[in-house]
Every structure is written in C-alpha cells, then in structure tokens.
Design a protein around this motif. Sequence first.
Motif, mmCIF file in Angstrom:
data_model
loop_
_atom_site.group_PDB
_atom_site.id
_atom_site.type_symbol
_atom_site.label_atom_id
_atom_site.label_comp_id
_atom_site.label_asym_id
_atom_site.label_seq_id
_atom_site.Cartn_x
_atom_site.Cartn_y
_atom_site.Cartn_z
ATOM 1 N N LYS A 51 0.797 -1.237 0.000
ATOM 2 C CA LYS A 51 0.000 0.000 0.000
ATOM 3 C C LYS A 51 0.829 1.286 0.000
ATOM 4 O O LYS A 51 0.332 2.334 0.364
ATOM 5 N N SER A 52 2.100 1.217 -0.349
ATOM 6 C CA SER A 52 2.953 2.403 -0.389
ATOM 7 C C SER A 52 3.831 2.308 -1.627
ATOM 8 O O SER A 52 4.525 1.309 -1.827
ATOM 9 N N GLU A 53 3.811 3.367 -2.455
ATOM 10 C CA GLU A 53 4.580 3.346 -3.697
ATOM 11 C C GLU A 53 6.084 3.250 -3.420
ATOM 12 O O GLU A 53 6.796 2.532 -4.101
ATOM 13 N N GLU A 54 6.553 3.974 -2.406
ATOM 14 C CA GLU A 54 7.988 3.947 -2.081
ATOM 15 C C GLU A 54 8.407 2.554 -1.616
ATOM 16 O O GLU A 54 9.414 2.012 -2.064
ATOM 17 N N THR A 55 7.601 1.970 -0.729
ATOM 18 C CA THR A 55 7.903 0.620 -0.237
ATOM 19 C C THR A 55 7.800 -0.382 -1.375
ATOM 20 O O THR A 55 8.630 -1.291 -1.486
ATOM 21 N N ALA A 56 6.804 -0.210 -2.239
ATOM 22 C CA ALA A 56 6.626 -1.127 -3.373
ATOM 23 C C ALA A 56 7.842 -1.087 -4.302
ATOM 24 O O ALA A 56 8.290 -2.129 -4.789
ATOM 25 N N ALA A 57 8.400 0.093 -4.524
ATOM 26 C CA ALA A 57 9.590 0.205 -5.378
ATOM 27 C C ALA A 57 10.771 -0.543 -4.742
ATOM 28 O O ALA A 57 11.506 -1.251 -5.434
ATOM 29 N N ASP A 58 10.924 -0.401 -3.419
ATOM 30 C CA ASP A 58 11.999 -1.116 -2.719
ATOM 31 C C ASP A 58 11.793 -2.622 -2.790
ATOM 32 O O ASP A 58 12.734 -3.378 -3.033
ATOM 33 N N VAL A 59 10.563 -3.052 -2.580
ATOM 34 C CA VAL A 59 10.254 -4.485 -2.597
ATOM 35 C C VAL A 59 10.459 -5.047 -4.009
ATOM 36 O O VAL A 59 10.930 -6.172 -4.165
ATOM 37 N N LEU A 60 10.139 -4.262 -5.033
ATOM 38 C CA LEU A 60 10.357 -4.712 -6.413
ATOM 39 C C LEU A 60 11.846 -4.988 -6.649
ATOM 40 O O LEU A 60 12.203 -6.018 -7.235
ATOM 41 N N GLN A 61 12.696 -4.096 -6.163
ATOM 42 C CA GLN A 61 14.142 -4.307 -6.312
ATOM 43 C C GLN A 61 14.581 -5.565 -5.558
ATOM 44 O O GLN A 61 15.354 -6.367 -6.072
ATOM 45 N N ASP A 62 14.071 -5.724 -4.332
ATOM 46 C CA ASP A 62 14.384 -6.924 -3.545
ATOM 47 C C ASP A 62 13.916 -8.189 -4.261
ATOM 48 O O ASP A 62 14.594 -9.219 -4.241
ATOM 49 N N THR A 63 12.757 -8.093 -4.896
ATOM 50 C CA THR A 63 12.192 -9.231 -5.622
ATOM 51 C C THR A 63 13.115 -9.665 -6.751
ATOM 52 O O THR A 63 13.425 -10.859 -6.884
ATOM 53 N N PHE A 64 13.560 -8.714 -7.549
ATOM 54 C CA PHE A 64 14.428 -9.073 -8.671
ATOM 55 C C PHE A 64 15.789 -9.569 -8.190
ATOM 56 O O PHE A 64 16.391 -10.433 -8.824
ATOM 57 N N LEU A 65 16.247 -9.062 -7.077
ATOM 58 C CA LEU A 65 17.488 -9.577 -6.502
ATOM 59 C C LEU A 65 17.309 -11.044 -6.087
ATOM 60 O O LEU A 65 18.162 -11.883 -6.353
ATOM 61 N N LYS A 66 16.163 -11.352 -5.472
ATOM 62 C CA LYS A 66 15.878 -12.739 -5.086
ATOM 63 C C LYS A 66 15.734 -13.634 -6.316
ATOM 64 O O LYS A 66 16.180 -14.779 -6.310
#
Length: 195
Positions: A51-66
């Motif tokens: 529910k947060s664009e900033e957090t979602a952007a961080d999580v997207l980066q973490d996702t691709f790293l995983k």
Amino acid sequence: MTTKKANVFKKAKYAEHQLVHLLKSNNREAFEFLYDNYSPSLYGVILKVVKSEETAADVLQDTFLKIWKNIDTYHSEKGTLFTWILNVARNTAIDKLRVEVKSEKLVKLHSIDEEVYASLSFSPAHITMDLKTIVEGLLPERQALIDLVYFQGYTHEEAAEYLCLPLGTVKSRIRKALQELREVFAVQNLNLNAA
C-alpha cells in the motif's frame, strides 16, 4: 551499430525455456529483458500488498534480486516462470509487511510500557507499588506478560497477538511467572508470621 544490436536484442522475445536457460546462466541481457517485461505486473501486485509506492519500489528491487539469486530453484514442471516470479514478489511483499508491523508493535509496546510505568510511579496504591517491585524481579519477558495480562487487562490471546508470540509460549511464561510470584509471597508470609 552496437546500439542497434543491443536494442534489437532487448526487444527480442524469448521462448520461456530459452529465457529460463539464459537466466540460469546469469545472462545479464535476459535478466534485463525479464525486468523490462515483468516489472510493471509485479509492481502492481506488490503495491496491493504494501500500500505504499515507495515501499513497493523497494520491494520490487528486492524481488528481482531474489529472482537473480534463486533462479536455480525454479523448475518448469511446477509452474510457469511468471507464476514463480509472481510468488517471489508476493512473498517478498508479505515479508516486508510483517517486518514493518512487528517493528511498529515493538515500538508501540516500548512506549506503552514507559507510559504505564511512569503513571504507576506517580500515584500508585501502596500495595500495587509493592507488587510492581516484586514483578520487576521476574525475567523481562515474564514481566511484560504479567504487566499486559494483570495490570493492563489483556487476555492471553490479546497478549500473544500483541507480542507476536505463540499462545502456548504466553501461557507457559505466565504460569512460570506466577509460580515464581507464589514462592515470593510464601516467603513474605513466613516472614510476617514469624514477626
């Protein structure tokens, strides 16, 4: 000419098995292709969870790293590549949310403890003050539970949820704390009777 080749390569479409093979070979262009083509869909799923664009952007980066680090764990017989990366994204978002919620609860618990202890130290009843002193002799995790359940009126279930602990752990710690308190009161009663 190199630029044209790079652009053509990025626009190239891979069959899923080719893309997986290239990803497992740590092919950077294949990973860029994956990011370019799948990140908007993954971002949308992540945003619905956090529910947060900033957090979602961080999580997207973490996702691709995983995905990059764990692509070897993908097996096509268990599902499509998209389903796998979608699950990685969703699980990463849920993990992020859990960490944030747990962190907020710990901060809230700490501030509530300070407020409760401060209010008790200003004008407690004499007997409560003695009891509070006795409870302070318990292990910290037992103190917190006795405070929540007996001083603040939480149920065992509410205390377990508030502290993010299993209900059995909460009940066990409270039982042990009460056993210790009974021993203290038994010694105090012996001292009073002897006097």
